[in-house]
Design a protein around this motif. Sequence first.
Motif, PDB file in Angstrom:
ATOM      1  N   ARG A 161       0.858  -1.183   0.000  1.00  0.00           N
ATOM      2  CA  ARG A 161       0.000   0.000   0.000  1.00  0.00           C
ATOM      3  C   ARG A 161       0.895   1.234   0.000  1.00  0.00           C
ATOM      4  N   ASP A 162       0.402   2.304  -0.585  1.00  0.00           N
ATOM      5  CA  ASP A 162       1.090   3.597  -0.497  1.00  0.00           C
ATOM      6  C   ASP A 162       1.010   4.081   0.939  1.00  0.00           C
ATOM      7  N   THR A 163       2.165   4.255   1.581  1.00  0.00           N
ATOM      8  CA  THR A 163       2.181   4.683   2.980  1.00  0.00           C
ATOM      9  C   THR A 163       2.526   6.155   3.141  1.00  0.00           C
ATOM     10  N   SER A 164       2.472   6.919   2.059  1.00  0.00           N
ATOM     11  CA  SER A 164       2.886   8.325   2.146  1.00  0.00           C
ATOM     12  C   SER A 164       2.011   9.120   3.110  1.00  0.00           C
ATOM     13  N   TYR A 165       0.785   8.694   3.321  1.00  0.00           N
ATOM     14  CA  TYR A 165      -0.096   9.431   4.230  1.00  0.00           C
ATOM     15  C   TYR A 165      -0.169   8.785   5.610  1.00  0.00           C
ATOM     16  N   TYR A 166       0.567   7.693   5.786  1.00  0.00           N
ATOM     17  CA  TYR A 166       0.613   7.029   7.078  1.00  0.00           C
ATOM     18  C   TYR A 166       1.535   7.795   8.030  1.00  0.00           C
ATOM     19  N   ASN A 167       1.216   7.756   9.297  1.00  0.00           N
ATOM     20  CA  ASN A 167       2.181   8.121  10.320  1.00  0.00           C
ATOM     21  C   ASN A 167       3.108   6.926  10.512  1.00  0.00           C
ATOM     22  N   MET A 168       4.388   7.184  10.702  1.00  0.00           N
ATOM     23  CA  MET A 168       5.331   6.079  10.836  1.00  0.00           C
ATOM     24  C   MET A 168       6.292   6.358  11.984  1.00  0.00           C
ATOM     25  N   GLY A 169       6.875   5.299  12.491  1.00  0.00           N
ATOM     26  CA  GLY A 169       7.772   5.500  13.615  1.00  0.00           C
ATOM     27  C   GLY A 169       8.700   4.333  13.852  1.00  0.00           C
TER      28      GLY A 169
ATOM     29  N   THR B  56       8.988   9.378  15.769  1.00  0.00           N
ATOM     30  CA  THR B  56       7.852   9.246  14.865  1.00  0.00           C
ATOM     31  C   THR B  56       7.858  10.384  13.862  1.00  0.00           C
ATOM     32  N   ILE B  57       7.232  10.126  12.732  1.00  0.00           N
ATOM     33  CA  ILE B  57       7.062  11.151  11.703  1.00  0.00           C
ATOM     34  C   ILE B  57       5.668  10.982  11.133  1.00  0.00           C
ATOM     35  N   THR B  58       4.900  12.075  11.120  1.00  0.00           N
ATOM     36  CA  THR B  58       3.530  11.979  10.651  1.00  0.00           C
ATOM     37  C   THR B  58       3.488  12.006   9.121  1.00  0.00           C
ATOM     38  N   GLY B  59       2.294  11.787   8.595  1.00  0.00           N
ATOM     39  CA  GLY B  59       2.128  11.819   7.145  1.00  0.00           C
ATOM     40  C   GLY B  59       2.441  13.185   6.551  1.00  0.00           C
ATOM     41  N   ASP B  60       2.274  14.244   7.355  1.00  0.00           N
ATOM     42  CA  ASP B  60       2.601  15.586   6.848  1.00  0.00           C
ATOM     43  C   ASP B  60       3.943  16.090   7.374  1.00  0.00           C
ATOM     44  N   GLY B  61       4.766  15.174   7.901  1.00  0.00           N
ATOM     45  CA  GLY B  61       6.154  15.490   8.179  1.00  0.00           C
ATOM     46  C   GLY B  61       6.492  15.991   9.572  1.00  0.00           C
ATOM     47  N   LYS B  62       5.535  15.993  10.480  1.00  0.00           N
ATOM     48  CA  LYS B  62       5.863  16.404  11.851  1.00  0.00           C
ATOM     49  C   LYS B  62       6.658  15.295  12.536  1.00  0.00           C
ATOM     50  N   ILE B  63       7.702  15.677  13.246  1.00  0.00           N
ATOM     51  CA  ILE B  63       8.645  14.728  13.838  1.00  0.00           C
ATOM     52  C   ILE B  63       8.670  14.860  15.354  1.00  0.00           C
TER      53      ILE B  63
END
Length: 114
Positions: A26-34, A49-56
């Motif tokens: 799946r495209d995870t570009s809009y997922y929050n990841m960590g 962590t880094i959110t889908g819109d780039g907050k770290i």
Amino acid sequence: VQLQASGGGLVQAGGSLTLSCAASGRDTSYYNMGWYRTPQGKKRELVATITGDGKINYADGVKGRFTISRDNAKNTLYLQMNRLEPEDTATYYCNAWYTFYNHWGQGTLVTVSS
């Protein structure tokens, strides 16, 4: 979403490692990841962590030493770890979450020798 973490290994204190987490399915570009880690005998803890819109966000113990980043074109999450300390020894896991979806990769072991 399947997550494949890699890049762990044995490093001396003061050294560096870069972990990668490749996502597929799946495209995870809009997922929050960590990144999380589990030191032996301890509970899993947040690393960064880094959110889908780039907050770290970083755990206090890694601020200034670790850098989380993502390459959405490659569907890959990274963790650059510098000035590693023996206390950083743990199994590191990547995580991706969005609404009620929550996915974990297998761990990759990082061992820092003193």
